[in-house]
Design an enzyme around this catalytic site. Sequence first.
Site, short mmCIF file in Angstrom:
data_model
loop_
_atom_site.label_atom_id
_atom_site.label_comp_id
_atom_site.label_asym_id
_atom_site.label_seq_id
_atom_site.Cartn_x
_atom_site.Cartn_y
_atom_site.Cartn_z
CD GLU A 1 -4.32 6.55 2.65
OE1 GLU A 1 -4.08 5.33 2.69
OE2 GLU A 1 -3.49 7.41 2.98
CG HIS B 1 0.44 6.24 -0.47
ND1 HIS B 1 -0.69 6.91 -0.86
CD2 HIS B 1 0.09 5.59 0.69
CE1 HIS B 1 -1.67 6.71 0.00
NE2 HIS B 1 -1.22 5.89 0.94
CG HIS C 1 -1.69 1.24 1.43
ND1 HIS C 1 -2.96 1.41 0.93
CD2 HIS C 1 -1.39 2.39 2.09
CE1 HIS C 1 -3.41 2.61 1.26
NE2 HIS C 1 -2.48 3.22 1.96
CD GLU C 2 1.97 3.35 3.64
OE1 GLU C 2 2.19 4.47 3.11
OE2 GLU C 2 0.95 3.11 4.31
#
Length: 269
Positions: free
Chosen positions: A197, A139, A135-136
């Site tokens: 997100e 980003h 997930h990071e």
Amino acid sequence: MRAVIKFIIALLVAAVSLVTYWCSTEENEFTGEKQHVDMTVEQEIALGLQAAPEMAQQYGGLHPDRQAAAEVKAIGQKLVQNTNVKETPYQFDFHLLADEQTVNAFALPGGQVFITAGLLKRLESEAQLAGVLGHEIGHVVARHSAEQLAKAKLTQGLTGAAAIATYDPDNPASRSGAAVAAMVGQLLNMRYGREDELESDRLAVQLTGNAGYDPRAMIKVMRILEEAGGGAGGPEFLQTHPNPGNRVTQIEQAIQEEYPNGLPEGLQQ
């Protein structure tokens, strides 16, 4: 006359902000999306490296457990090296923070990724950790920080123009107009953050699956985050992150779209 001059100045400030924002457009080579950004990849990397030590100190510094820290780095690099993330110019590094109480993970522009010990100790599998790190990574490759900076500058310019147009030094009540404009700008940026997100969740589904992890582990991560938040926190519209329960639906949809014929066998859970 003074009101006319203020109005003209406000229009000029707003126009410059809008033109600057809309002219700063690039195609993201990883996602294929058109984005409004006003910094280069090299600047993102430099900014992240510069900010990393200070960010780490805010969470008690790096964790002294070298084995746990090495495992975080290894899983992070597995996600990078076994997916097309390795073809990007970003310099990924993964850090375990000493904070045992805070449940959080975040990424700085350029590839510096952090997870707190407070979140790590709640995770139950390697696949769940991969989901958080994926997930990071999402980003970073989606250039969300660069987008947020460009949007913040636009919002600052527009709210500044509104403040110029509405503020009257002889009328203290006019200050409320500037305050309302600033609040609206803040809420707009919060909305962008929630969209980021959700996009990172979708990218994490792709990255974890391609690296050999079961992306369904991310659903359990959302449950863990929901429990850590106590199920409260106020209306979702006023939060910087989407409600974890709502994110589960998005993750399930992303898994279905990525694997319409079902998940392959042998994925690590």
